[in-house]
Design an enzyme around this catalytic site. Structure first.
Site, short mmCIF file in Angstrom:
data_model
loop_
_atom_site.label_atom_id
_atom_site.label_comp_id
_atom_site.label_asym_id
_atom_site.label_seq_id
_atom_site.Cartn_x
_atom_site.Cartn_y
_atom_site.Cartn_z
N ILE A 153 21.11 33.39 47.72
CA ILE A 153 21.53 34.47 48.61
C ILE A 153 21.57 35.82 47.88
O ILE A 153 21.84 36.85 48.50
CB ILE A 153 22.91 34.19 49.23
CG1 ILE A 153 23.97 33.94 48.15
CG2 ILE A 153 22.83 33.02 50.19
CD1 ILE A 153 25.37 33.75 48.69
N GLY A 154 21.30 35.81 46.60
CA GLY A 154 21.28 37.05 45.83
C GLY A 154 20.63 36.83 44.49
O GLY A 154 20.76 35.77 43.89
N GLY A 156 19.91 39.09 40.90
CA GLY A 156 20.01 40.31 40.11
C GLY A 156 19.37 40.14 38.75
O GLY A 156 18.77 39.10 38.45
N GLY A 157 19.52 41.17 37.93
CA GLY A 157 18.89 41.11 36.61
C GLY A 157 19.54 40.12 35.67
O GLY A 157 18.89 39.59 34.78
N VAL A 161 22.69 34.22 42.66
CA VAL A 161 23.83 33.78 43.47
C VAL A 161 23.34 32.77 44.51
O VAL A 161 22.36 33.03 45.22
CB VAL A 161 24.51 34.97 44.17
CG1 VAL A 161 25.74 34.49 44.96
CG2 VAL A 161 24.93 36.03 43.16
N LYS A 175 27.74 32.09 41.48
CA LYS A 175 26.97 33.04 40.68
C LYS A 175 26.63 32.40 39.33
O LYS A 175 27.53 32.12 38.53
CB LYS A 175 27.78 34.32 40.48
CG LYS A 175 27.06 35.42 39.73
CD LYS A 175 27.97 36.66 39.66
CE LYS A 175 27.32 37.80 38.94
NZ LYS A 175 28.22 38.99 38.87
N ASP A 273 31.09 50.20 38.13
CA ASP A 273 29.80 49.88 38.73
C ASP A 273 29.94 49.76 40.25
O ASP A 273 29.38 48.85 40.87
CB ASP A 273 29.24 48.59 38.13
CG ASP A 273 27.75 48.41 38.42
OD1 ASP A 273 27.06 49.43 38.64
OD2 ASP A 273 27.28 47.26 38.44
#
Length: 447
Positions: A153-154, A156-157, A161, A175, A273
């Site tokens: 569902i996600g 990133g670098g 996730v 995650k 962030d």
């Protein structure tokens, strides 16, 4: 007659003397017997007292030795299991502060299985507060169908996730941090440390973590409506565009999250962030802030500033932070102002595809925010006609203050919250169907 008389007298005398002697002898022996009896009655109680005293002293010595042995055994047990002692903490249902744990990433898998990692006893808490739990890698493999691509569902670098279902049926966002990344290791430590201590209805909840051998995973509550980024910039059948009322409430929820970190966390926490991808939405489109891997705590501050490495998030960084690396809570305020501009305009912070002069959102928007004639032209086309001009001008003014180039001119988040509360309360619910649905199924958040 005289002789006879003398003879009788002489004979009578010894008899008289013998009787006297017998009396004296009897009296003498009687006195000796009485003294002996008195002596005996005096000696016997003394012996009894001595025996009783000796018995008591012996009993006390035996008890003392027994207590010393018990204490030594307990001390040995404490030293042996000291790493599993639970730190005391303060629990509050609205804003819970839990004592920090000591992180030990070199613990063996047996420690994980025994729920004894990071120096905290992971006993199952009361149902009112489940607490942060420890998971094994195998449990999370099972929860995500062996980390199936279908459950992503996600991405990133530094992490991926997954949507997963835990053994108790809880749907969670899992995650998984990439291996061999020092930054990922630091982010893992920071999130476990912060989110196990801090809890607010405006922060995403950490359900548990896994530090099984080289694996590093974090388990969060699942937010079914995705990120603010998806709704604003990638609308679809799954993530519909947000109306004006929803945007006001999301802006207020995010402001409350940063207010909590800056004003109520101990020590102060700077998110560092804050951006649209780190704002998650629940079933009622209420916002919660996530991703504390780059956060900094106020205990590191010197004269209100923290020297730190600048993260590579273009468009959200405060000018003084980007140029000098000096970090304060006002750096978060600037990032919040950028997100508020995104809610207002529907634009991304940096877009080189736009005409010259419009690449950087803040540079393009700042001179227009205080111009009543031009502020209408900035509004996201998806929400035109749903707001009052008065509310729009107030939101624009808040955004303008937050993105001021000079940090001293930016407001505190507590002031931003107070400014947004009446706007969210007074918004006409007819223009926001989700508003009524929220009140029918209230999630406990407040304005």
């Amino acid at each position: 007659m005289d002789d006879s008389s003398n003879t009788n007298a002489t004979t009578a005398m010894p008899q008289k003397n013998h009787s006297y002697d017998d009396h004296i002898d009897h009296h003498f022996h009687s006195n000796i017997s009485q003294r002996h009896q008195h002596s005996t009655t005096t000696i016997l109680p003394l012996n009894s007292i001595i025996i009783i005293i000796i018995s008591i002293i012996s009993l006390v010595l035996i008890l003392s030795i027994f207590l010393i042995i018990v204490m030594l055994r307990r001390l040995k047990s404490v030293k042996k299991h000291g790493s599993c002692k639970e730190n005391s903490g303060i629990h509050n249902t609205s804003s819970r502060f839990i004592a920090p744990t000591t992180i030990d990433l070199n613990a063996s898998p047996a420690d994980v299985k025994g729920n004894c990692l990071y120096g905290g006893s992971m006993r199952k808490p009361a149902s009112a507060y489940r607490g942060v739990q420890v998971f094994t890698y195998k449990e999370l493999e099972f929860a995500t169908d062996n980390f199936s691509e279908a459950n992503v569902i996600g991405n990133g670098g530094s992490s991926v996730v997954y949507k997963g279902v835990l053994a108790d049926g809880t749907v969670a966002a899992i995650k998984r941090l990439h291996r061999d990344r020092k930054q990922g290791e630091r982010a893992f430590r920071m999130e476990v440390d912060l989110l196990s201590r801090l809890n607010s209805p405006y922060l995403v909840e950490l359900l548990g973590y896994c530090a099984d051998q080289h694996h590093r995973l974090l388990i969060f509550e699942f937010m079914p409506n995705g990120t603010l980024q998806q709704h604003l910039h990638h609308p679809s059948s799954e993530y519909r565009p947000l109306d004006w009322g929803s945007r006001l409430r999301i802006a207020l929820d995010c402001a409350r999250a940063l207010e909590f970190l800056h004003e109520h966390a101990t020590p102060t926490v700077i998110h560092r962030d804050f951006k649209c991808t780190n704002v998650l939405l629940d079933p009622h489109l209420r916002a919660k802030v996530s991703d504390f891997g780059l956060a900094k705590m106020g205990s590191d501050k010197t004269n209100g500033q923290i020297s730190t490495r600048v993260p590579r998030t273009a468009g959200y960084l405060a000018p003084e932070y980007a140029s000098t690396g000096k970090l304060t809570t006002k750096s978060d305020v600037y990032s919040y102002g950028v997100v508020l501009l995104q809610l207002l305009t529907g634009r991304v912070p940096l877009d080189i595809k736009r005409p010259p002069g419009e690449h950087v959102l803040v540079s393009w928007a700042l001179p227009r925010l205080t111009n009543r004639d031009k502020v209408d032209d900035m509004v996201d086309p998806a929400i035109q006609g749903q707001y009052s001009k008065k509310d729009l001008i107030q939101v624009a003014a808040i955004a303008a203050m937050c993105v001021q180039p000079e940090a001293d001119y930016r407001p505190l988040m507590v002031d931003v919250v107070q400014s947004l509360i009446p706007l969210a309360k007074n918004f006409n619910s007819v223009n926001s169907p989700g508003f009524l649905r929220f009140h029918r199924q209230s999630s406990g958040l407040k304005y």
